[in-house]
Design a protein around this motif. Structure first.
Motif, mmCIF file in Angstrom:
data_model
loop_
_atom_site.group_PDB
_atom_site.id
_atom_site.type_symbol
_atom_site.label_atom_id
_atom_site.label_comp_id
_atom_site.label_asym_id
_atom_site.label_seq_id
_atom_site.Cartn_x
_atom_site.Cartn_y
_atom_site.Cartn_z
ATOM 1 N N ARG A 1 0.832 -1.201 0.000
ATOM 2 C CA ARG A 1 0.000 0.000 0.000
ATOM 3 C C ARG A 1 0.869 1.254 0.000
ATOM 4 O O ARG A 1 1.989 1.237 0.513
ATOM 5 C CB ARG A 1 -0.922 0.014 1.222
ATOM 6 N N THR A 2 0.341 2.316 -0.544
ATOM 7 C CA THR A 2 1.021 3.605 -0.464
ATOM 8 C C THR A 2 0.888 4.129 0.962
ATOM 9 O O THR A 2 0.016 3.682 1.723
ATOM 10 C CB THR A 2 0.380 4.608 -1.429
ATOM 11 N N PRO A 3 1.731 5.093 1.364
ATOM 12 C CA PRO A 3 1.584 5.682 2.705
ATOM 13 C C PRO A 3 0.165 6.196 2.965
ATOM 14 O O PRO A 3 -0.356 6.038 4.076
ATOM 15 C CB PRO A 3 2.613 6.807 2.696
ATOM 16 N N ALA A 4 -0.448 6.778 1.958
ATOM 17 C CA ALA A 4 -1.812 7.276 2.133
ATOM 18 C C ALA A 4 -2.796 6.137 2.387
ATOM 19 O O ALA A 4 -3.722 6.255 3.206
ATOM 20 C CB ALA A 4 -2.245 8.082 0.911
ATOM 21 N N GLN A 5 -2.598 5.032 1.688
ATOM 22 C CA GLN A 5 -3.478 3.881 1.872
ATOM 23 C C GLN A 5 -3.270 3.235 3.237
ATOM 24 O O GLN A 5 -4.221 2.751 3.862
ATOM 25 C CB GLN A 5 -3.241 2.866 0.754
ATOM 26 N N GLU B 255 -5.100 5.354 5.674
ATOM 27 C CA GLU B 255 -6.542 5.145 5.562
ATOM 28 C C GLU B 255 -6.962 3.845 6.245
ATOM 29 O O GLU B 255 -7.980 3.798 6.950
ATOM 30 C CB GLU B 255 -6.959 5.109 4.092
ATOM 31 N N LYS B 256 -6.178 2.794 6.071
ATOM 32 C CA LYS B 256 -6.492 1.508 6.690
ATOM 33 C C LYS B 256 -6.435 1.614 8.209
ATOM 34 O O LYS B 256 -7.319 1.126 8.908
ATOM 35 C CB LYS B 256 -5.508 0.438 6.187
ATOM 36 N N ARG B 257 -5.383 2.264 8.720
ATOM 37 C CA ARG B 257 -5.257 2.412 10.165
ATOM 38 C C ARG B 257 -6.380 3.294 10.723
ATOM 39 O O ARG B 257 -6.934 3.013 11.785
ATOM 40 C CB ARG B 257 -3.896 3.001 10.534
ATOM 41 N N TYR B 258 -6.713 4.336 10.005
ATOM 42 C CA TYR B 258 -7.809 5.209 10.443
ATOM 43 C C TYR B 258 -9.111 4.424 10.551
ATOM 44 O O TYR B 258 -9.836 4.538 11.551
ATOM 45 C CB TYR B 258 -7.972 6.375 9.477
ATOM 46 N N ASP B 259 -9.414 3.621 9.553
ATOM 47 C CA ASP B 259 -10.655 2.836 9.569
ATOM 48 C C ASP B 259 -10.666 1.878 10.762
ATOM 49 O O ASP B 259 -11.711 1.679 11.401
ATOM 50 C CB ASP B 259 -10.803 2.049 8.274
ATOM 51 N N ALA C 172 -2.164 10.394 10.759
ATOM 52 C CA ALA C 172 -1.234 10.995 9.804
ATOM 53 C C ALA C 172 0.113 11.304 10.438
ATOM 54 O O ALA C 172 1.157 11.245 9.775
ATOM 55 C CB ALA C 172 -1.843 12.262 9.205
ATOM 56 N N GLN C 173 0.126 11.613 11.733
ATOM 57 C CA GLN C 173 1.360 11.977 12.431
ATOM 58 C C GLN C 173 2.009 10.792 13.140
ATOM 59 O O GLN C 173 3.037 10.957 13.800
ATOM 60 C CB GLN C 173 1.048 13.080 13.455
ATOM 61 N N SER C 174 1.462 9.615 12.974
ATOM 62 C CA SER C 174 1.960 8.439 13.694
ATOM 63 C C SER C 174 3.359 8.037 13.232
ATOM 64 O O SER C 174 3.721 8.195 12.060
ATOM 65 C CB SER C 174 1.013 7.257 13.486
ATOM 66 N N VAL C 175 4.130 7.476 14.171
ATOM 67 C CA VAL C 175 5.474 6.981 13.852
ATOM 68 C C VAL C 175 5.428 5.533 13.364
ATOM 69 O O VAL C 175 6.483 4.949 13.080
ATOM 70 C CB VAL C 175 6.402 7.078 15.082
ATOM 71 N N PHE C 176 4.246 4.958 13.260
ATOM 72 C CA PHE C 176 4.114 3.555 12.848
ATOM 73 C C PHE C 176 4.813 3.293 11.527
ATOM 74 O O PHE C 176 4.640 4.030 10.550
ATOM 75 C CB PHE C 176 2.638 3.188 12.724
ATOM 76 N N SER C 177 5.611 2.211 11.495
ATOM 77 C CA SER C 177 6.305 1.805 10.273
ATOM 78 C C SER C 177 6.003 0.343 9.982
ATOM 79 O O SER C 177 6.486 -0.546 10.690
ATOM 80 C CB SER C 177 7.821 1.997 10.429
ATOM 81 N N PRO C 178 5.207 0.059 8.949
ATOM 82 C CA PRO C 178 4.936 -1.348 8.627
ATOM 83 C C PRO C 178 6.192 -2.092 8.215
ATOM 84 O O PRO C 178 6.291 -3.301 8.402
ATOM 85 C CB PRO C 178 3.918 -1.262 7.486
ATOM 86 N N GLN C 179 7.182 -1.369 7.667
ATOM 87 C CA GLN C 179 8.433 -2.013 7.261
ATOM 88 C C GLN C 179 9.207 -2.514 8.484
ATOM 89 O O GLN C 179 9.728 -3.639 8.483
ATOM 90 C CB GLN C 179 9.291 -1.048 6.447
#
Length: 296
Positions: free
Chosen positions: A154-158, A161-165, A191-198
């Motif tokens: 997913r793109t960063p925006a996606q 969006e997934k985390r927001y939902d 949007a300001q979260s430090v979360f990194s899926p990588q």
């Protein structure tokens, strides 16, 4: 506050072994049914990882039933006490420190269940065959592929969006429908979260390889039960308390971020939303008390 604890507990509970996710309560109406069915659900969840043979199956089922009985008698009263504390906080303002304290308390209860399960988990680990470890390897590969599709592709925006939902669903399950202003705040927090899926993916793969190496070592070196349990305990501690490095930094940053965000969202709720939260917490307590009484 239970919303945040559920998110943290889900992360902490992703370990191999015989685990009961009893503190990660789901929808209130399903708590009693889900709890009573945990041994059966947990068995099939674990079987998907290990493909138990005819000798292991009855022992695993029995150990899961014993673990649930222990938890019902010893841990449910402590969880009820935590819910009472949360109920006392819900009508007023909440600080990030109070949110973190509650999350830490839930974490302690999860770790107590993990520790209780260690002897049975060790016994099982010492009986796993190479074909079962290959099944575990295949399961890890599937999970990694699913994670890649869900997060890495997913793109960063996606991702946002997934985390927001996800967060919106949890918050509205607890407080009721959020206002547009509250939703905007939640979007800003995501949007300001430090979360990194990588980073999360790298850590998952690292722990998977550690688990496979440890279990294969058990099969070849034939350690004593005490030695095997010590190795398993150390592995679980590395998950609960990551060693210094990028992942530990990320976990600490996410914890602090989560406490701040939860406090800000809660403090922005209306009186009626807080009343909804109190009712939710009371309903959880009622269900858990009935589960405790059922054993007497």
């Amino acid at each position: 506050m239970l919303v945040f604890s559920r998110m943290r507990c889900a992360e902490l509970a992703r370990i191999i072994g015989v685990l009961l996710l009893v503190s990660a309560l789901g929808a209130c109406s399903a708590v009693k049914l889900a709890y009573n069915n945990l041994p059966e659900v947990s068995y099939w969840w674990l079987d998907g990882y290990f493909d138990f043979d005819s000798t292991q199956t009855p022992k695993v089922r029995d150990e899961l039933a014993q673990l649930l009985a222990w938890h019902r008698q010893n841990e449910l009263p402590k969880v009820i006490t935590l819910l009472q504390e949360a109920q006392g906080l819900a009508p007023g303002e909440v600080t990030p420190a109070q949110a973190c304290k509650f999350a830490d308390s839930i974490r302690e209860r999860l770790l107590a269940a993990v520790e209780r399960a260690e002897p049975a988990t060790t016994d099982l680990a010492l009986t796993l065959s190479e074909s079962q470890l290959q099944q575990l390897e295949r399961k890890y590969a599937k999970l990694n592929n699913d994670y890649r599709k869900d997060w890495l592709d997913r793109t960063p925006a996606q991702v946002q969006e997934k985390r927001y939902d996800q967060f919106l669903d949890r918050m509205e399950d607890f407080y009721g429908r959020l206002t547009s202003e509250q939703r905007d705040l939640l979007k800003q927090q995501v949007a300001q979260s430090v979360f990194s899926p990588q980073l999360a993916d790298a850590e998952r793969r690292k722990r998977q390889q550690e688990a496979l190496a440890m279990l294969r070592g058990f099969a070849t070196k034939k350690p004593s039960p005490a030695e095997a349990r010590a190795a398993l305990h150390a592995y679980l501690l590395r998950i609960a308390e990551p060693p210094p490095g990028p992942w530990r930094d990320q976990q600490q940053a996410l914890l602090e971020e989560g406490c701040r965000n939860l406090a800000a969202l809660h403090n922005g709720t209306s009186a009626s939303q807080r009343e909804q939260a109190v009712r939710r917490l009371q309903a959880y307590q009622s269900d858990l008390r009935q589960l405790v009484v059922a054993t007497r």
